[in-house]
Write an enzyme that holds these catalytic residues in place. Sequence first.
Site, PDB file in Angstrom:
ATOM      1  N   ASN A  13      30.147  53.444  34.509  1.00  0.00           N
ATOM      2  CA  ASN A  13      30.706  52.398  35.399  1.00  0.00           C
ATOM      3  C   ASN A  13      31.624  53.166  36.346  1.00  0.00           C
ATOM      4  OD1 ASN A  13      32.958  49.584  34.667  1.00  0.00           O
ATOM      5  ND2 ASN A  13      31.708  49.943  36.469  1.00  0.00           N
ATOM      6  N   CYS A  75      39.675  45.117  34.384  1.00  0.00           N
ATOM      7  CA  CYS A  75      38.531  46.024  34.307  1.00  0.00           C
ATOM      8  C   CYS A  75      38.784  46.985  33.147  1.00  0.00           C
ATOM      9  CB  CYS A  75      38.369  46.798  35.617  1.00  0.00           C
ATOM     10  SG  CYS A  75      37.000  47.970  35.613  1.00  0.00           S
ATOM     11  N   GLY A  76      37.957  46.911  32.133  1.00  0.00           N
ATOM     12  CA  GLY A  76      38.194  47.693  30.913  1.00  0.00           C
ATOM     13  C   GLY A  76      37.903  49.170  31.109  1.00  0.00           C
ATOM     14  N   ASN A  77      36.715  49.490  31.634  1.00  0.00           N
ATOM     15  CA  ASN A  77      36.407  50.914  31.897  1.00  0.00           C
ATOM     16  C   ASN A  77      37.394  51.469  32.919  1.00  0.00           C
ATOM     17  OD1 ASN A  77      34.117  51.107  30.186  1.00  0.00           O
ATOM     18  ND2 ASN A  77      32.863  50.075  31.736  1.00  0.00           N
ATOM     19  N   ASN A 166      39.254  38.369  32.606  1.00  0.00           N
ATOM     20  CA  ASN A 166      38.158  38.030  33.525  1.00  0.00           C
ATOM     21  C   ASN A 166      37.072  37.314  32.723  1.00  0.00           C
ATOM     22  OD1 ASN A 166      37.357  40.247  32.008  1.00  0.00           O
ATOM     23  ND2 ASN A 166      36.313  41.262  33.690  1.00  0.00           N
ATOM     24  N   HIS A 168      33.579  35.928  31.020  1.00  0.00           N
ATOM     25  CA  HIS A 168      32.327  36.476  30.487  1.00  0.00           C
ATOM     26  C   HIS A 168      31.491  35.382  29.828  1.00  0.00           C
ATOM     27  CE1 HIS A 168      33.205  40.782  31.034  1.00  0.00           C
ATOM     28  NE2 HIS A 168      34.462  40.387  30.963  1.00  0.00           N
ATOM     29  N   GLU A 217      27.350  42.239  36.249  1.00  0.00           N
ATOM     30  CA  GLU A 217      28.763  41.988  36.535  1.00  0.00           C
ATOM     31  C   GLU A 217      28.978  41.102  37.749  1.00  0.00           C
ATOM     32  OE1 GLU A 217      31.742  44.927  36.581  1.00  0.00           O
ATOM     33  OE2 GLU A 217      30.799  46.196  35.057  1.00  0.00           O
ATOM     34  N   ARG A 218      29.967  40.234  37.645  1.00  0.00           N
ATOM     35  CA  ARG A 218      30.453  39.473  38.799  1.00  0.00           C
ATOM     36  C   ARG A 218      30.852  40.466  39.899  1.00  0.00           C
ATOM     37  NH1 ARG A 218      36.067  36.077  38.384  1.00  0.00           N
ATOM     38  NH2 ARG A 218      36.726  38.170  37.720  1.00  0.00           N
ATOM     39  N   CYS A 226      30.151  47.963  30.977  1.00  0.00           N
ATOM     40  CA  CYS A 226      31.214  47.017  31.347  1.00  0.00           C
ATOM     41  C   CYS A 226      32.175  46.944  30.175  1.00  0.00           C
ATOM     42  CB  CYS A 226      30.613  45.638  31.648  1.00  0.00           C
ATOM     43  SG  CYS A 226      31.853  44.392  32.092  1.00  0.00           S
ATOM     44  N   THR A 228      35.230  45.266  29.709  1.00  0.00           N
ATOM     45  CA  THR A 228      35.627  43.917  29.288  1.00  0.00           C
ATOM     46  C   THR A 228      34.413  43.169  28.749  1.00  0.00           C
ATOM     47  OG1 THR A 228      35.357  43.170  31.581  1.00  0.00           O
ATOM     48  CG2 THR A 228      37.625  43.637  30.812  1.00  0.00           C
ATOM     49  N   GLY A 229      33.215  43.512  29.283  1.00  0.00           N
ATOM     50  CA  GLY A 229      31.989  42.890  28.773  1.00  0.00           C
ATOM     51  C   GLY A 229      31.712  43.286  27.335  1.00  0.00           C
TER      52      GLY A 229
END
Length: 283
Positions: A13, A75-77, A166, A168, A217-218, A226, A228-229
Amino acid sequence: MKIKFTKMHGAGNDFVVVDAINQTIDLTPDQWKFIADRRFGIGADQMLVVEKTQSPGIDFRYRIYNADGGEVEQCGNGARAFARFVSDKGLTAKRAIRVETMSGVIEPTLEDDGRVTVDMGAPILTPEQVPFDAVGLKSKTEGDDTIWPLEVNGNTTWISVVSMGNPHAVQIVTETEAAPVLIDGPVIEHHQRFPKRVNAGFMQVVDRHNVNLRVFERGAGETLACGTGACAAVVAGIRRGLLDAPVAVQTHGGELVINWAGPGLPVMMTGPAVSVFEGEIEI
Ligand SMILES: N[C@H](CCC[C@H](N)C(=O)O)C(=O)O
């Protein structure tokens, strides 16, 4: 204006990361979109902007812009790349860094093995707060989770809804490589039941500690990973009674390890954070 940047990725990512402490960054959504463009610009899934903060006990603020130019909550990554960036740039000597985002404070920690572990905070599990409009829908209970029927391309898709700051929408698929990610992903992203749009996760449960995951992703389309995904998918899988922490999440770009001990408790995500090259762009 000239902008110095570092190109980075977390499990594929990819990000353009800019220091807004030592340079002035004030771009329009169209300018962010240009930077993200893989032919006319630098190319990235998201842009990360590192700022000072006055908040007591917090080290930095970081803003996130999707490839479509829109600013988003989390954004996790990106949190892992942020931590690598501020450390490598000498902006902090800390290894555990407290950073505020649009959706709250998270805490990445640089590990000795080169990976980064992030306390992503507790997931938000109330549909209205995701936000998801459940009015008129007949849900089903699966374990401790509530799953919702979403009409997607003429089929009913049962989804879990989770926010990591965010939004999901997570569905279980038999096999991620055969899943209609590029066909159903855009329809779910823009589904009317998600007033802020949504990130669409497609999760294959391999066993109770291993999943495969693809995310449309949005504001960015399908990405190689992703963060957070991955957090949202594991939370959904644990709540549905399908998974036990820790869970190794295999994405197209690499492995993320997710830990979660239950509602109200933080989701912990561990994964790679890599600097690829530095550059300067005139914009
Ligand atoms: N597309 C996401 C933002 C980036 C999230 C993802 N790259 C991650 O690692 O969490 C959204 O609009 O909510």
